[in-house]
Structure formats: structure tokens, C-alpha cells
Design an enzyme around this catalytic site. Structure first.
Site, PDB file in Angstrom:
ATOM      1  N   TYR A   4       3.127 -39.135  -1.518  1.00  8.75           N
ATOM      2  CA  TYR A   4       3.115 -39.806  -0.215  1.00  8.75           C
ATOM      3  C   TYR A   4       2.602 -38.824   0.833  1.00  8.75           C
ATOM      4  O   TYR A   4       2.923 -37.629   0.780  1.00  8.75           O
ATOM      5  CB  TYR A   4       4.516 -40.291   0.154  1.00  8.75           C
ATOM      6  CG  TYR A   4       5.005 -41.456  -0.689  1.00  8.75           C
ATOM      7  CD1 TYR A   4       4.930 -42.763  -0.208  1.00  8.75           C
ATOM      8  CD2 TYR A   4       5.536 -41.264  -1.955  1.00  8.75           C
ATOM      9  CE1 TYR A   4       5.387 -43.836  -0.958  1.00  8.75           C
ATOM     10  CE2 TYR A   4       5.983 -42.335  -2.727  1.00  8.75           C
ATOM     11  CZ  TYR A   4       5.916 -43.611  -2.222  1.00  8.75           C
ATOM     12  OH  TYR A   4       6.362 -44.674  -2.976  1.00  8.75           O
ATOM     13  N   GLU A   5       1.820 -39.321   1.792  1.00  6.39           N
ATOM     14  CA  GLU A   5       1.138 -38.418   2.719  1.00  6.39           C
ATOM     15  C   GLU A   5       2.096 -37.697   3.667  1.00  6.39           C
ATOM     16  O   GLU A   5       1.703 -36.778   4.364  1.00  6.39           O
ATOM     17  CB  GLU A   5       0.056 -39.159   3.500  1.00  6.39           C
ATOM     18  CG  GLU A   5       0.582 -40.194   4.464  1.00  6.39           C
ATOM     19  CD  GLU A   5      -0.514 -41.120   4.980  1.00  6.39           C
ATOM     20  OE1 GLU A   5      -1.664 -41.027   4.521  1.00  6.39           O
ATOM     21  OE2 GLU A   5      -0.208 -41.942   5.850  1.00  6.39           O
ATOM     22  N   SER A   6       3.355 -38.099   3.690  1.00  4.41           N
ATOM     23  CA  SER A   6       4.351 -37.371   4.468  1.00  4.41           C
ATOM     24  C   SER A   6       4.630 -35.994   3.870  1.00  4.41           C
ATOM     25  O   SER A   6       5.338 -35.197   4.474  1.00  4.41           O
ATOM     26  CB  SER A   6       5.651 -38.175   4.515  1.00  4.41           C
ATOM     27  OG  SER A   6       6.045 -38.552   3.207  1.00  4.41           O
TER      28      SER A   6
END
Lengths: 272, 266
Positions: free
Chosen positions: B60-62
Site C-alpha cells: 500500500y502506498e502509505s
């Protein structure tokens, strides 16, 4: 050494009309309370910078604080659109909003360049998209070693960056952990910084995966328990997903938005 | 069994969205790394991980690498992703160290508009850029996901508003203007391998790169798919009909979906 301040004093001294202001936090640790204080103090003509201008920027834009937005994704995560942001772009309400639009990779690298003391960052990105045609701050650059065409983006140097973190000690050393997004880079890229924290403690206990911002790298620290709500602070609170869902209805119309702002920002501040 | 969905299709005991999500999950192979967006991609990726692909690596890009959530996250920064990840890294690191060099096998994207070459718009619709009819969220991580992942899986509902002759804004490049364009642009990833919709499955023609209908979901006709497409949709000679969701796929999917409402009480 960072100065320990109240939230109101921190915002009063560090955030000025016309400033380039970054409030960062990637879903986690979003400095909502500081954003509300900026609204209460009536800041104007801000250039708001943020990778994901989600609900806190919807509130700042709807309150009329912003003249310009530098960003890469403007939505309510997992819910849908930001209606105050849309209203500003599509209908100039409450005032026109200039946009400077990037991708996440472009924004992240702009902060890295700012934190690194460089004038630009280089990445392999944007090629073939329509973004460079609308954002002058995205330019092709030739690699001096391979001749390959890459993309350059200029450093971001906010006048002030505001972030929220879990803890600080009395010398203003700031400890954060969990999803820490781009906060370290955004603080180090800025000329001034304000960090709100869940609590100020005598001793910082080490936590796995922590990121520490030394007190001498931070301008001011304010103790604001719950200052990330409806976002969250890992180890202290959970994300208020209902708030994000409910925001869709609150923000959809100008009158319900204004009523919310009066009740939850202006009156809440007066009571505090 | 006599229920009909909003398109008038007879519904067995599953919906068009469930079929779409199951079909997308089936595209994900075990032991690969997948860059996941929130919403349908996240649901499908977690369905795949809970069924046929237990070792699917969710990114996830987080900054969460190898997240293993036991419930569906509402956002990419949900705490359950950090709590269950192999590693939590900064956002610059996700993009610079993990995505850009091509370490991620599959990028999983949605779209507000999609054209015949798989180019995606999530930025503005109608009017011009400075005064659009509809302002959408924008690029996020998508341009570089589309450029750098080994391949891209797109999941999107098929209708005339979405499947458009030309996208109003190229946020993320598919095959650009056609054969050879990705190579000319220097994009290192392979581009969209498959588009999963609520009506069927489209794949790029190996010669023209044009998205071609290769599979219909059960109960859908090719005429329905063509009527829901804003260009003259190419249909593969060997057009097939896909398998309906299995009882296990449906049970797992519904259990996952139920975690969304459970979470309201947390």
C-alpha cells in the site's frame, strides 16, 4: 531546541498570511487540531501543500484560507470526493483556488530535495501523462551519465510545516511511529515547523520502527491530545471512519458545511 | 434466483460487483507482489490472499509492505495495515526504492475514464483543465504504478461514461497511442495486461494493443458489452464465458465485506 508552546501561540507565531504551509500526515497522524486553529485565527491567502488534501484541507479550503493548492491526490480516502475542494475548483467558492498538481512520487521527491538542501529531485515518472502540460514544475532532464530522459521536480521549501506525532520530551525531541508518510521530509524541508503531540513526557521510551525528529530540528512543539482526530495516532487512538463517511454529507452543501464549521471549529475553539 | 440487477441481468445468487471482484482476484497469482489501491482493488487483492494466493504480497502506498489485514481497510493508511505489515517504510521509500526500480509485479488500478488503449483518467472530466465539469481526486500514485509495475490490472465498471473514445486527461498511461508507444516513452513496465469489468474481461490485442473483449461474465451478452463501450469494441474470435463465483469465493468475499460494517463499532 524546540520551544514548547500552546497550539494557539504556535499557530499565531509560525503561520502567517500568504505563507506556503504544509500540513502532512498520510492518513495517520494528520494534524487536524492545528488546521482548525489556522481556520479560527482566520489565516488568508495560504498556499496549502499536501500530498493528499483530504478532509482537513477540504475544511481549510471551504473556510476560505487557501489561495493555492499544491497536491497529488484530493479525495476523501475510501469514501469519495472532497466537495469543498470541488466547489472551489468548479465554482470558485468561497474563492478561486489555483492548483499545482503532481503525482505522489513527484511530491514525495520534492520534499526529499527540500530536506536534502538540493534545488531539485529527479525521478522516472510522469512520462506520457498530461500532468507536465499543466504543471510547469515538472520538466524533462537528461541524465549526464546515460543520456536517458528523466523528470525533474523542484524542491519544496514550505514556510512552515505542521505535523502531529505521538510524543515529545521537554526538550522538544519528537517521537513518531507507525505510518509516518512524508512527515520527516516535510519538516526538514520547511523553514519553520510546528509539531503537535499526544503527550509531552519526561523520558522518551524507545518504540520499534520509531522516527525521531531531534528538538534542534523542530521550531515548536505543542501538546494537543487527540489532535489528529478523526485521523489517528498509532498506540493512542483509532481512525474515526464514521467521521470520514459522514463528512461526505456534511460537506456536500455550503450551508451544512458552514454550520459544521461554526459548531465544531469556531465555537469549540471559543470554549477551549 | 429470479432477482435482477440494475442492468436487468438475472442474478443467480451473486451480484455483478461480486462477479467483477472475484474475476479480478483470480487474476492475481500467488507469490507475486501487488501494489494495491483502496476500494475494489484492495477488496479483490484481499480476496485473492484469502483464497488461492496466500503468499500474495500486498503493498500500500502509505508505506505498508506485505500487509496482511484480517479486515478490509477503509483507507490506505488504516492502522491494521501497519500492524500486520512485513515493514512500514516512508512514502518516498515506497515510490523510489520499491516501485520505481520495477520490484513490484502487479499494479492494480481503477479508472474514472478509460480508452481503447487502456489510458486512464482520474483527474478532470469535461470542460478544460482549469474549469472542468467534474474535478476528480487526481493522480496519487497511479502514473508511476502504471509506468513501472511489471503489469497492470484495471478494475472498473463498464458504461458509456467510463469507456470513452478519448480520455479527457491522461493521468496514467496504458498503451498510449498504440503499438510501440510505451517503449518510445521509456516506460519500463508492461502496461495493462487485463481490464476486469462488471460485464466481462478485456485484454490488449497482441498486435494492435487495443483492448479486446475476451470473456463475458455469466449471463452477459456481447451486445451488452458493446452497448456499454464508447468506441467500436473489438471482440475476440474465441470469446468465452467465465466461471461464476464459487461458493467459497462468495463466502470469503462476503465475510470480508462484512468487516466494513463491523468496524463501525470499533
Amino acid at each position: 531546541m524546540a520551544k514548547l508552546v500552546s497550539l494557539a501561540d504556535g499557530v499565531a507565531h509560525l503561520v502567517r498570511d500568504g505563507d506556503v504551509v504544509a500540513l502532512e500526515g498520510f492518513t495517520h497522524l494528520i494534524p487536524f487540531a492545528a488546521g482548525h486553529e489556522i481556520i479560527r485565527q482566520g489565516r488568508q491567502d495560504l498556499t496549502l501543500v499536501r500530498m493528499t488534501p483530504d478532509v482537513i484541507y477540504d475544511q481549510l479550503i471551504g473556510a476560505g484560507c487557501a489561495r493555492r493548492l499544491v497536491f497529488s491526490w484530493g479525495g476523501n480516502p475510501g469514501v469519495g470526493s472532497l466537495h469543498r475542494f470541488r466547489d472551489a475548483v468548479q465554482h470558485a467558492w468561497p474563492r478561486p483556488l489555483e492548483l499545482e498538481e503532481h503525482s505522489h512520487a513527484g511530491m514525495a521527491n520534492r520534499y526529499v530535495a527540500g530536506a536534502s538542501g538540493l534545488s531539485f529531485a529527479v525521478l522516472r515518472g510522469y512520462t506520457g501523462t498530461d500532468l507536465p502540460g499543466h504543471t510547469t514544475n515538472i520538466r524533462p532532464i537528461t541524465c549526464p551519465f546515460t543520456g536517458e530522459t528523466l523528470t525533474a521536480v523542484p524542491a519544496l521549501r514550505p514556510d512552515v510545516t505542521v505535523v502531529h506525532a505521538q510524543r515529545a520530551d521537554r526538550n522538544g525531541n519528537v517521537q513518531m511511529w507507525g505510518i509516518t508518510g512524508v512527515q520527516k521530509e516535510a519538516v526538514l524541508a520547511a523553514h519553520r515547523s510546528l509539531v503537535t503531540v499526544e503527550e509531552i513526557v519526561d523520558e522518551l521510551e524507545p518504540v520499534p520502527g520509531q522516527v525521531v525528529l531531534p528538538g534542534w530540528a523542530v521550531t515548536a512543539v505543542a501538546e494537543v491530545p487527540g489532535g489528529a482526530h478523526p485521523s489517528y495516532a498509532h498506540g493512542y487512538s483509532v481512525r474515526d471512519n464514521d467521521f470520514y463517511r459522514d463528512w461526505d454529507a456534511v460537506s456536500r452543501h455550503r450551508d451544512t458545511f458552514r454550520a459544521w464549521l461554526d459548531e465544531h471549529v469556531h465555537k469549540a475553539g471559543a470554549a477551549a | 434466483m429470479s432477482q435482477r440487477d440494475e442492468r436487468g441481468n438475472a442474478m443467480a445468487d451473486w451480484t455483478a460487483d461480486e462477479m467483477m471482484t472475484v474475476a479480478a482476484a483470480r487474476q492475481l497469482r500467488d507469490d507475486t507482489a501487488c501494489f494495491v489501491g483502496i476500494g475494489l482493488p484492495s477488496t479483490a487483492a484481499n480476496l485473492a490472499r484469502a483464497t488461492h494466493a496466500p503468499n500474495l504480497v500486498l503493498i500500500y502506498e502509505s508505506g505498508c509492505l506485505g500487509a496482511k489485514p484480517d479486515r478490509l481497510p477503509l483507507s490506505i493508511g488504516d492502522g491494521v495495515l501497519a500492524d500486520t505489515a512485513d515493514a512500514v517504510v516512508s512514502v518516498p521509500e515506497v515510490f523510489n526504492y520499491w516501485l520505481q526500480p520495477g520490484r513490484i509485479d502487479v499494479g492494480f488500478l481503477g479508472a474514472a475514464q478509460l480508452d481503447r488503449y487502456g489510458n486512464i483518467n482520474t483527474t478532470v472530466v469535461g470542460g478544460d483543465y482549469d474549469a472542468p465539469t467534474v474535478r476528480l481526486p487526481g493522480a496519487g500514485g497511479a502514473p508511476e504504478i502504471a509506468a513501472s509495475c511489471g503489469e497492470v490490472v484495471v478494475i472498473v465498471r463498464q458504461d458509456l461514461r467510463t469507456f470513452t473514445e478519448r480520455v479527457d486527461f491522461v493521468t496514467s498511461v496504458g498503451y498510449g497511442t498504440g503499438p510501440g508507444d510505451r517503449e518510445r516513452l521509456g516506460l519500463r513496465g508492461g502496461g495493462p495486461r487485463v481490464v476486469i469489468t462488471d460485464l466481462g474481461v478485456l485484454e490488449p490485442d497482441p498486435v494492435t494493443c487495443e483492448l479486446t473483449l475476451t470473456r463475458l461474465h455469466p449471463g452477459v451478452t456481447r451486445e451488452q458489452a458493446r452497448a456499454a463501450t464508447g468506441w467500436d469494441l473489438a471482440v475476440a474470435e474465441g470469446l468465452t464465458t467465465g466461471e461464476p463465483p464459487t461458493a467459497r469465493e462468495l463466502a470469503v468475499l462476503r465475510a470480508l465485506e462484512a468487516t466494513k460494517s463491523d468496524r463501525r463499532r470499533q
